[in-house]
Design an enzyme around this catalytic site. Structure first.
Site, PDB file in Angstrom:
ATOM      1  N   LYS A 209      13.151   6.905  53.423  1.00 11.20           N
ATOM      2  CA  LYS A 209      13.526   5.631  53.902  1.00 11.20           C
ATOM      3  C   LYS A 209      12.228   4.909  54.265  1.00 11.20           C
ATOM      4  O   LYS A 209      11.492   4.955  55.309  1.00 11.20           O
ATOM      5  CB  LYS A 209      13.951   5.666  55.156  1.00 11.20           C
ATOM      6  CG  LYS A 209      14.765   4.151  55.705  1.00 11.20           C
ATOM      7  CD  LYS A 209      15.896   3.929  54.579  1.00 11.20           C
ATOM      8  CE  LYS A 209      16.515   2.650  55.250  1.00 11.20           C
ATOM      9  NZ  LYS A 209      17.562   2.173  54.122  1.00 11.20           N
ATOM     10  N   SER A 410      21.494   0.624  50.479  1.00 12.76           N
ATOM     11  CA  SER A 410      21.687   0.874  51.886  1.00 12.76           C
ATOM     12  C   SER A 410      23.100  -0.009  52.555  1.00 12.76           C
ATOM     13  O   SER A 410      23.978   0.727  52.507  1.00 12.76           O
ATOM     14  CB  SER A 410      20.297   0.031  52.652  1.00 12.76           C
ATOM     15  OG  SER A 410      20.055   0.849  53.890  1.00 12.76           O
TER      16      SER A 410
END
Length: 637
Positions: A209, A410
């Protein structure tokens, strides 16, 4: 005999009645005139909207597709934004993908249209998925036996992807083609923030991430480089393979030519147009005036415009498209970053997009919903609101199909999980299943400028996050726990909806991005396909529910969203008529303060502003903190 007084009284009454009658007549006449005028106005508006767009075509007409602006799913903003933009001289143009597809579909069946002229000088391109779908529409048009001619003074990489699918690719003699490859470089702000005395306080879950890395590192992490290389190499193979197939070039020839570019350009004496011709990237070098003369010989001359017989693609589409009525497939576009509340076209609002879905779910004429996702993600709350509304629609028995565009990462992946089937293009960027929060603090900056902060709070939480002070460790622990909970919820939903073991879902998540093809291999999506494939999937599911043959019911599609009213159409047309007013005549000089910057300086400041605006949105949050499911990969091609 009447007395004089009675006579005067009678005369007065007669005159009064006459005056009243005249007054009544005048008032009635005024009312009639007013109503008649309003009717005429309404009829005029109706005629203007319904019939002024109708075009009369002769046989052997060329459809001119002069594409200007960025290729998008949905044009951003509303009429108010466009009016303000007109006054400020800031009207970025966009081209809707569905308009290109629909225009070519209509023209392929139209006997009056001989060929398409694709003008790409002002086309700013879009994501690779959008380009692939537009190119597919060109190929389908060619399959009707009609020709497509592409022309530009010079082709950049995105323009050329469309041009390569034309029957004939032409460039100006002083033009050429520039194919560079894919990649990006980010700015990293840790040193700058340290010097300012600002700490980003990034809290995340997922080793890949990388959304917040620019604020806590001075260079990309190895995990980020590995993930991006995996995606970029796959996208580049799709780009070069698509061009080489369309142009009948040897596989791998584009990479080979890029490798030998410096020497090859020297051999043609620095002439990029000749080099493009030698490498068979273009079919000819021709000025537009020369092309115009050629087309006049081929299809005939229009004496009114002293050019070849032609029709503009926007006029043609407006004239030929018909409004869908009755039973249909509803298309809901989810494009842009995801926020919590309401958002205009071109962005996603948790509330506003949910309302679109609810509207479609409650419409008896809507037999299925296709959600077209093109989003890098954003707010976790906004994403969940949308997912919940899709689940409600699904529970009501409406088939839900997700079509992933350029980006469905996402939060964009989050909102896709309540569907019956997920379809993505091989070039879609998806995944990035991870969560982060950022709480920037400026205690160092406050110290440097000699400002101290203090006060009374009834509990530690009241002042736990104050951007002027160091982050309270208890607040950091609170946020970390919350982020981990949201991540666990995220991968739990992935595991349940994709029928993947939880440990495997966690392994595939970690904030890592995938191409559509890679995601299909990992079962993060159901299958590969285009938007058209998603629509066919929805039709098939409706047909099965109705007990009909799976291919028997050809339901039309209809986009759910803000509808353009007749008044808005009139205003937009009027804006077009007054477009001669220059921006300089209404814009204060201060608005043009950056006009003297070089292109490189302006680009650098633009990127800096985009990057730091993300921090500003975090600071502006009214909540103590906000969790984000955002990949910050909307700059990928």
């Amino acid at each position: 005999m009447k007395t004089l007084f009675q006579k005067i009284k009678s005369l007065y009454a007669l005159i009064n009645r006459g005056i009243l009658k005249v007054s009544d007549w005048m008032i009635s006449g005024f009312r009639v005139a007013l109503v008649f005028g309003f009717v005429l106005y309404a009829v005029g508006i109706g005629w203007f909207v319904l019939y002024s767009d109708k075009v009369s075509l002769e046989d052997h007409t060329v459809l001119v597709m002069d594409l200007k602006g960025v290729l998008v799913e949905e044009s951003p903003g509303g009429l108010k934004d466009k009016l303000i933009g007109e006054l400020q001289g800031n009207t970025p143009e966009t081209v809707r993908l569905r308009d290109i597809v629909m225009t070519l579909e209509l023209a392929a069946k139209d006997k009056r249209i001989d060929k398409v002229l694709l003008k790409l000088n002002d086309f700013q391109g879009g994501g690779l998925v959008s380009l692939r779908e537009a190119a597919s529409a060109i190929e389908k048009f060619k399959a009707s036996g009609k020709q497509v001619v592409a022309w530009s003074s010079f082709y950049d990489q995105r323009q050329y992807y469309l041009a390569a699918h034309a029957n004939q690719v032409l460039s100006h003699p002083m033009g050429g083609v520039l194919i560079e490859g894919l990649g990006r470089s980010r700015n990293y702000y840790k040193d700058a923030l340290d010097k300012l005395g600002i700490k980003a306080n990034l809290i995340r879950v997922g080793q890949f991430k990388s959304a917040g890395e620019p604020y806590v590192l001075n260079a990309p992490s190895q995990q980020a480089l590995k993930a991006e290389a995996h995606v970029y190499d796959a996208l580049w193979a799709l780009y070069t393979g698509g061009v080489e197939k369309a142009r009948n070039l040897p596989a791998g020839s584009i990479d080979q030519n890029i490798g030998k570019l410096p020497d090859a350009l020297i051999k043609v004496k620095g002439n990029p147009g000749q080099l493009a011709l030698d490498w068979k990237w273009v079919d000819g070098l021709q000025t537009f005036e020369s092309l115009r003369e050629t087309l006049m010989k081929e299809v005939g001359k229009d004496e009114d415009i002293q050019s070849f017989r032609q029709v503009g693609w926007k006029d043609y589409l407006t004239s030929e498209v018909k409004r869908v009525k009755g039973e249909h497939i509803a298309i809901v576009v989810a494009e842009g970053e995801i926020g919590d509340g309401r958002a205009p076209a071109g962005k996603i609002g948790g509330i506003s997009t949910s309302e679109r879905i609810r509207k479609a779910a409650e419409d008896k004429d809507v037999k299925a919903i296709v959600l077209r996702v093109n989003s890098p993600g954003g707010s976790v709350l906004g994403s969940e609101l949308i997912r919940e509304q899709l689940q409600i629609a699904k529970d009501k028995g409406k088939p839900i199909v997700v079509s992933m565009g350029n980006l469905a990462a996402s939060g964009g992946y989050w909102i896709s999980m309540a569907s019956d089937v997920v379809i993505a293009d091989p070039a879609t960027i998806t995944g990035s299943i991870g969560v982060f929060a950022m709480l920037p603090t400026g205690e160092g900056l406050m110290s440097k400028i000699g400002i101290n902060t203090g006060g009374y709070q009834t509990s530690w939480l009241a002042g736990a996050y104050d951007p002027r002070k160091a982050l309270d460790p208890r607040m950091q622990s609170l946020v970390q726990s919350s982020i981990e909970h949201i991540y666990t919820d995220f991968i739990g939903k992935v595991s349940a909806t994709r029928s993947i073991e939880l440990a495997k879902a966690d392994e595939l998540a970690q904030g890592r991005i995938w191409t559509g093809a890679q995601a299909a291999n990992h079962k993060l999506i159901d299958r590969l396909g285009s938007f058209s494939d998603a629509v066919e999937e929805a039709r098939s599911r409706v047909a099965k529910l109705d007990g009909a043959n799976a291919n028997g019911k050809e339901l039309p599609i209809r986009y759910v969203g803000p509808q353009t009213s007749p008044i808005e159409k009139f205003a937009q047309k009027f804006m077009g008529q007054i477009g001669w007013i220059s921006a300089e005549s209404v814009a204060p000089p201060a608005w043009n303060v950056l006009s003297g910057l070089s292109g490189a300086d302006a680009l650098m400041l633009n990127r800096l502003g985009q990057d730091l605006s993300w921090l500003q949105t975090v600071i502006d949050k009214k909540q103590p903190f906000g969790a984000a499911a955002h990949c910050l990969c909307n700059v990928l091609p």
